[in-house]
Design a protein around this motif. Structure first.
Motif, PDB file in Angstrom:
ATOM      1  N   ASP A  25      61.787  82.833   6.101  1.00  0.00           N
ATOM      2  CA  ASP A  25      61.331  83.821   7.073  1.00  0.00           C
ATOM      3  C   ASP A  25      62.511  84.512   7.750  1.00  0.00           C
ATOM      4  O   ASP A  25      62.487  85.733   7.975  1.00  0.00           O
ATOM      5  CB  ASP A  25      60.442  83.155   8.119  1.00  0.00           C
ATOM      6  CG  ASP A  25      59.490  84.133   8.793  1.00  0.00           C
ATOM      7  OD1 ASP A  25      59.314  85.248   8.263  1.00  0.00           O
ATOM      8  OD2 ASP A  25      58.924  83.796   9.841  1.00  0.00           O
TER       9      ASP A  25
ATOM     10  N   ASP B 200      58.170  87.932   4.556  1.00  0.00           N
ATOM     11  CA  ASP B 200      57.212  87.813   3.460  1.00  0.00           C
ATOM     12  C   ASP B 200      57.632  88.623   2.240  1.00  0.00           C
ATOM     13  O   ASP B 200      56.864  88.771   1.290  1.00  0.00           O
ATOM     14  CB  ASP B 200      55.811  88.236   3.920  1.00  0.00           C
ATOM     15  CG  ASP B 200      55.707  89.730   4.186  1.00  0.00           C
ATOM     16  OD1 ASP B 200      56.746  90.423   4.216  1.00  0.00           O
ATOM     17  OD2 ASP B 200      54.570  90.221   4.370  1.00  0.00           O
TER      18      ASP B 200
ATOM     19  N   LEU C 247      56.366  85.807   7.869  1.00  0.00           N
ATOM     20  CA  LEU C 247      55.513  84.863   7.159  1.00  0.00           C
ATOM     21  C   LEU C 247      54.360  84.381   8.034  1.00  0.00           C
ATOM     22  O   LEU C 247      53.272  84.087   7.548  1.00  0.00           O
ATOM     23  CB  LEU C 247      56.327  83.640   6.715  1.00  0.00           C
ATOM     24  CG  LEU C 247      57.141  83.741   5.426  1.00  0.00           C
ATOM     25  CD1 LEU C 247      57.845  82.415   5.157  1.00  0.00           C
ATOM     26  CD2 LEU C 247      56.252  84.115   4.243  1.00  0.00           C
TER      27      LEU C 247
ATOM     28  N   VAL D 153      54.095  79.896   0.460  1.00  0.00           N
ATOM     29  CA  VAL D 153      54.419  81.283   0.842  1.00  0.00           C
ATOM     30  C   VAL D 153      53.290  82.219   0.434  1.00  0.00           C
ATOM     31  O   VAL D 153      52.899  83.112   1.198  1.00  0.00           O
ATOM     32  CB  VAL D 153      55.760  81.718   0.219  1.00  0.00           C
ATOM     33  CG1 VAL D 153      56.022  83.199   0.496  1.00  0.00           C
ATOM     34  CG2 VAL D 153      56.909  80.872   0.763  1.00  0.00           C
ATOM     35  N   ASP D 154      52.737  82.018  -0.747  1.00  0.00           N
ATOM     36  CA  ASP D 154      51.619  82.851  -1.202  1.00  0.00           C
ATOM     37  C   ASP D 154      50.427  82.724  -0.251  1.00  0.00           C
ATOM     38  O   ASP D 154      49.762  83.723   0.070  1.00  0.00           O
ATOM     39  CB  ASP D 154      51.193  82.449  -2.616  1.00  0.00           C
ATOM     40  CG  ASP D 154      52.210  82.849  -3.684  1.00  0.00           C
ATOM     41  OD1 ASP D 154      53.096  83.673  -3.366  1.00  0.00           O
ATOM     42  OD2 ASP D 154      52.122  82.318  -4.808  1.00  0.00           O
TER      43      ASP D 154
ATOM     44  N   ARG E 164      51.158  84.637   2.978  1.00  0.00           N
ATOM     45  CA  ARG E 164      50.989  86.078   2.753  1.00  0.00           C
ATOM     46  C   ARG E 164      49.509  86.450   2.751  1.00  0.00           C
ATOM     47  O   ARG E 164      49.100  87.466   3.316  1.00  0.00           O
ATOM     48  CB  ARG E 164      51.614  86.461   1.416  1.00  0.00           C
ATOM     49  CG  ARG E 164      53.138  86.517   1.419  1.00  0.00           C
ATOM     50  CD  ARG E 164      53.619  86.742   0.006  1.00  0.00           C
ATOM     51  NE  ARG E 164      55.040  87.002  -0.058  1.00  0.00           N
ATOM     52  CZ  ARG E 164      55.745  86.940  -1.179  1.00  0.00           C
ATOM     53  NH1 ARG E 164      55.152  86.638  -2.323  1.00  0.00           N
ATOM     54  NH2 ARG E 164      57.037  87.193  -1.173  1.00  0.00           N
TER      55      ARG E 164
ATOM     56  N   GLU F 105      48.089  86.418   6.246  1.00  0.00           N
ATOM     57  CA  GLU F 105      48.534  87.605   6.984  1.00  0.00           C
ATOM     58  C   GLU F 105      47.669  88.817   6.654  1.00  0.00           C
ATOM     59  O   GLU F 105      47.366  89.644   7.522  1.00  0.00           O
ATOM     60  CB  GLU F 105      50.001  87.883   6.633  1.00  0.00           C
ATOM     61  CG  GLU F 105      50.601  89.088   7.313  1.00  0.00           C
ATOM     62  CD  GLU F 105      51.950  89.462   6.715  1.00  0.00           C
ATOM     63  OE1 GLU F 105      52.511  90.474   7.166  1.00  0.00           O
ATOM     64  OE2 GLU F 105      52.428  88.765   5.793  1.00  0.00           O
TER      65      GLU F 105
END
Length: 269
Positions: free
Chosen positions: A174, A179, A185, A254-255, A258, A261
């Motif tokens: 981050d 992202d 993130l 992380v996916d 995302r 978000e």
């Protein structure tokens, strides 16, 4: 001395027979047991400071100003030399904010306080190294330039153990790349969770997840990232208003962030 129960009424005889049982229970109540009692501990935002010092100090590449929080979670347990009695164990079994755990699962190196601290801080140091490797490998694979020049220092004070690994990796990503498209993130929110990390980005299970969810919600988190293998434990005492997101890899984590978000679908326990 020889007792003749013929001299006693039935209630008197039962009372005499109960005396050894009562005495045994009294001794058991006073004797130390091989357990530790744990409860929700503190949380630390890896994007911010802990005990007045930045958790992550990154050099060798520009860093981003971040919004939101990535909170790693902890539990606190009775010390390795502290005696736990039968009453403590019974109390822990009936409370949702306590957990009774075998002492050797909490303190595998024994009762020596200095050895326990040394072991836990050693685990934390290895976790920090693996978290840095995992984060930089992820960034390099996703087109971030200059990872070979990046140096990372992590400082969580006296917090030990390996369970902050995933969140240290997320914090590094981050701070360096967000992202990947200029946003955070966290999406500006409070994300909490737990999980070990290997240098190649595999997320591992930890202990005390049900207590860590309580610590997370207490400190304002609305999302909790949990190793997938521990979904059932995390659901056991899940606080209202806290959403569980199971994770198995750094990339998958992380996916999911995302997707959160963007309001898209994410895995659930």
């Amino acid at each position: 001395m020889v007792f003749s129960f013929a001299r006693f009424t039935r209630p008197q005889a039962l009372a005499v027979c109960a005396l050894p049982v009562v005495a045994l229970l009294a001794v058991a109540g006073l004797a130390p047991l091989p357990y530790a009692v744990a409860q929700p501990g503190g949380t630390a935002d890896v994007l911010g400071e802990h005990e007045g010092k930045p958790v992550l100090t990154i050099t060798g590449a520009p860093t981003r100003e971040t919004k939101g929080e990535l909170r790693m979670t902890t539990i606190v347990a009775t010390g390795p030399q502290m005696d736990v009695r039968l009453g403590d164990v019974i109390d822990g079994w009936f409370r949702t904010d306590r957990a009774v755990m075998p002492k050797d699962s909490v303190y595998p190196t024994g009762d020596n306080v200095k050895e326990v601290q040394k072991h836990n801080l050693g685990d934390m140091k290895k976790s920090q190294d693996d978290a840095t490797k995992a984060a930089l490998s992820y960034l390099k694979a996703n087109g971030f330039d200059g990872t070979d020049k990046v140096n990372v220092k992590a400082d969580l004070g006296k917090i030990g153990g390996p369970s902050a690994g995933l969140f240290l990796s997320l914090g590094i990503i981050d701070k360096l790349d967000g992202d990947g498209s200029g946003r955070d993130l966290t999406g500006g929110g409070k994300i909490a969770g737990t999980g070990t990390i290997t240098a190649d980005g595999e997320v591992g299970a930890v202990g005390g997840v049900a207590l860590k969810t309580q610590a997370a919600r207490r400190d304002g988190a609305t999302v909790f990232l949990v190793p997938k293998a521990e979904c059932a434990d995390a659901q056991a005492e899940l606080p209202k208003g806290l959403r569980l997101v199971p994770v198995t890899t750094l990339k998958g984590t992380v996916d999911s962030l995302r997707a959160l978000e963007k309001g898209a679908k994410v895995p659930s326990c």
